[in-house]
Motif scaffolding. Structure first.
Motif, PDB file in Angstrom:
ATOM      1  N   GLN A   1       0.868  -1.318   0.026  1.00 57.08           N
ATOM      2  CA  GLN A   1       0.134   0.099   0.073  1.00 57.08           C
ATOM      3  C   GLN A   1       0.962   1.313  -0.037  1.00 57.08           C
ATOM      4  O   GLN A   1       0.504   2.273  -0.670  1.00 57.08           O
ATOM      5  CB  GLN A   1      -1.065   0.033   1.177  1.00 57.08           C
ATOM      6  CG  GLN A   1      -1.985  -1.001   0.971  1.00 57.08           C
ATOM      7  CD  GLN A   1      -2.868  -1.263   2.315  1.00 57.08           C
ATOM      8  OE1 GLN A   1      -2.398  -0.633   3.406  1.00 57.08           O
ATOM      9  NE2 GLN A   1      -3.916  -2.194   2.536  1.00 57.08           N
ATOM     10  N   LEU A   2       1.792   1.105   0.713  1.00 56.36           N
ATOM     11  CA  LEU A   2       2.810   2.371   0.771  1.00 56.36           C
ATOM     12  C   LEU A   2       3.337   2.549  -0.412  1.00 56.36           C
ATOM     13  O   LEU A   2       3.389   3.849  -1.042  1.00 56.36           O
ATOM     14  CB  LEU A   2       4.134   2.294   1.921  1.00 56.36           C
ATOM     15  CG  LEU A   2       3.460   2.306   3.425  1.00 56.36           C
ATOM     16  CD1 LEU A   2       4.804   1.988   4.195  1.00 56.36           C
ATOM     17  CD2 LEU A   2       2.913   3.783   3.621  1.00 56.36           C
ATOM     18  N   LEU A   3       3.642   1.749  -1.200  1.00 58.84           N
ATOM     19  CA  LEU A   3       4.436   1.909  -2.670  1.00 58.84           C
ATOM     20  C   LEU A   3       3.196   2.169  -3.561  1.00 58.84           C
ATOM     21  O   LEU A   3       3.664   2.995  -4.699  1.00 58.84           O
ATOM     22  CB  LEU A   3       5.182   0.557  -3.096  1.00 58.84           C
ATOM     23  CG  LEU A   3       6.620   0.407  -2.339  1.00 58.84           C
ATOM     24  CD1 LEU A   3       7.374   1.638  -3.300  1.00 58.84           C
ATOM     25  CD2 LEU A   3       6.699   0.530  -1.176  1.00 58.84           C
ATOM     26  N   LEU A   4       2.315   1.577  -3.592  1.00 59.36           N
ATOM     27  CA  LEU A   4       1.128   1.726  -4.505  1.00 59.36           C
ATOM     28  C   LEU A   4       0.480   3.344  -4.488  1.00 59.36           C
ATOM     29  O   LEU A   4      -0.178   3.836  -5.515  1.00 59.36           O
ATOM     30  CB  LEU A   4      -0.021   0.918  -4.511  1.00 59.36           C
ATOM     31  CG  LEU A   4       0.387  -0.683  -4.988  1.00 59.36           C
ATOM     32  CD1 LEU A   4      -0.489  -1.679  -4.830  1.00 59.36           C
ATOM     33  CD2 LEU A   4       0.762  -0.635  -6.418  1.00 59.36           C
ATOM     34  N   ASN A   5       0.679   3.882  -3.228  1.00 59.29           N
ATOM     35  CA  ASN A   5      -0.166   5.118  -3.199  1.00 59.29           C
ATOM     36  C   ASN A   5       0.950   6.216  -3.843  1.00 59.29           C
ATOM     37  O   ASN A   5       2.206   6.070  -3.974  1.00 59.29           O
ATOM     38  CB  ASN A   5      -0.140   5.482  -1.890  1.00 59.29           C
ATOM     39  CG  ASN A   5      -1.638   4.977  -1.264  1.00 59.29           C
ATOM     40  OD1 ASN A   5      -2.810   5.569  -1.903  1.00 59.29           O
ATOM     41  ND2 ASN A   5      -1.585   4.141  -0.473  1.00 59.29           N
ATOM     42  N   GLU A   6       0.420   7.479  -4.088  1.00 57.45           N
ATOM     43  CA  GLU A   6       1.247   8.359  -4.713  1.00 57.45           C
ATOM     44  C   GLU A   6       2.410   8.744  -3.917  1.00 57.45           C
ATOM     45  O   GLU A   6       2.139   8.862  -2.647  1.00 57.45           O
ATOM     46  CB  GLU A   6       0.348   9.688  -5.017  1.00 57.45           C
ATOM     47  CG  GLU A   6      -0.567   9.376  -6.071  1.00 57.45           C
ATOM     48  CD  GLU A   6      -0.607  10.619  -7.122  1.00 57.45           C
ATOM     49  OE1 GLU A   6       0.220  11.372  -6.922  1.00 57.45           O
ATOM     50  OE2 GLU A   6      -1.121  10.332  -7.884  1.00 57.45           O
TER      51      GLU A   6
END
Length: 211
Positions: A111-116
């Motif tokens: 999630q941290l990497l997929l968000n902007e």
């Protein structure tokens, strides 16, 4: 930042000694040096993997998510072991307020990497400001920062979960408002060290590429 994102997309490779070494390190923290390493074993489910082969859970977070979980176990060993014991106790008690530590950790990494990226720029700078700034290039600084941020998020999740004791089936609905939103709060917003401009600059560059 792109290089860090690529690690999230990199699948586990049994022919890669570095990848296998990560599993061995995690096994040692969890079960001790005297327990012979098993690549596939039911013991992995004690750590919150869903199957005897732990790599089947890595599809969403790649090798980066395994690295995050291994270093969490090594750097926050007491909390890691507390998570394992917490869930064992919940199962013995017949409680439905349990969770899968490995799966939760992997999801947070993804999630941290997929968000902007720019959404977390100042938070990454914040966590790096608390420790000695690593002597590395921007890629390594951001990689370390994302990992520290993920570890803090996982610790925050555990504290909130223990306090609220939600049903395991409520995990998805529970995490957003009770964990994610309470983690990224205004208290993070304060002046940070010189690493902040570097991180923010990389975020701006990432945004330009998307435009």
């Amino acid at each position: 930042w792109d290089n860090v994102c690529e690690l999230r997309k990199t699948p586990f490779d049994d022919e890669n000694d570095d990848h296998v070494a990560l599993l061995k390190r995690l096994w040692t923290v969890a079960f001790g040096k005297d327990t012979p390493f098993e690549r596939v074993h039911e013991h992995w489910t004690d750590l919150g993997f869903q199957q005897a082969d732990p790599t089947t859970d890595l599809r969403g977070g790649g090798i980066l998510s395994l690295e995050h979980f291994v270093l969490f176990a090594e750097r926050h060993t007491a909390s890691f072991q507390a998570m394992i014991m917490f869930n064992k106790m919940r199962h013995r008690e017949g409680s439905h307020s349990w969770f899968l530590p490995a799966v939760v950790s992997i999801q947070f990494s993804a999630q941290l990497l997929l968000n902007e990226y720019h959404s977390y720029g100042e938070h990454i700078a914040f966590v790096l400001n608390e420790d000695e700034e690593p002597e590395a290039d921007d890629v390594e600084i951001v990689r370390e920062g994302v990992m520290n941020l993920q570890h803090r998020l996982l610790l925050h999740f555990f504290a909130v979960w223990k306090d609220r004791n939600p049903h395991v089936m409520e995990f998805t609905q529970f995490v957003g408002p009770n964990v994610i939103q309470t983690f990224f709060t205004q208290k993070w917003k304060r002046p940070v060290a010189a690493v902040a401009p570097k991180v923010e600059r990389m975020g701006q560059e990432g945004r330009k590429k998307k435009q």
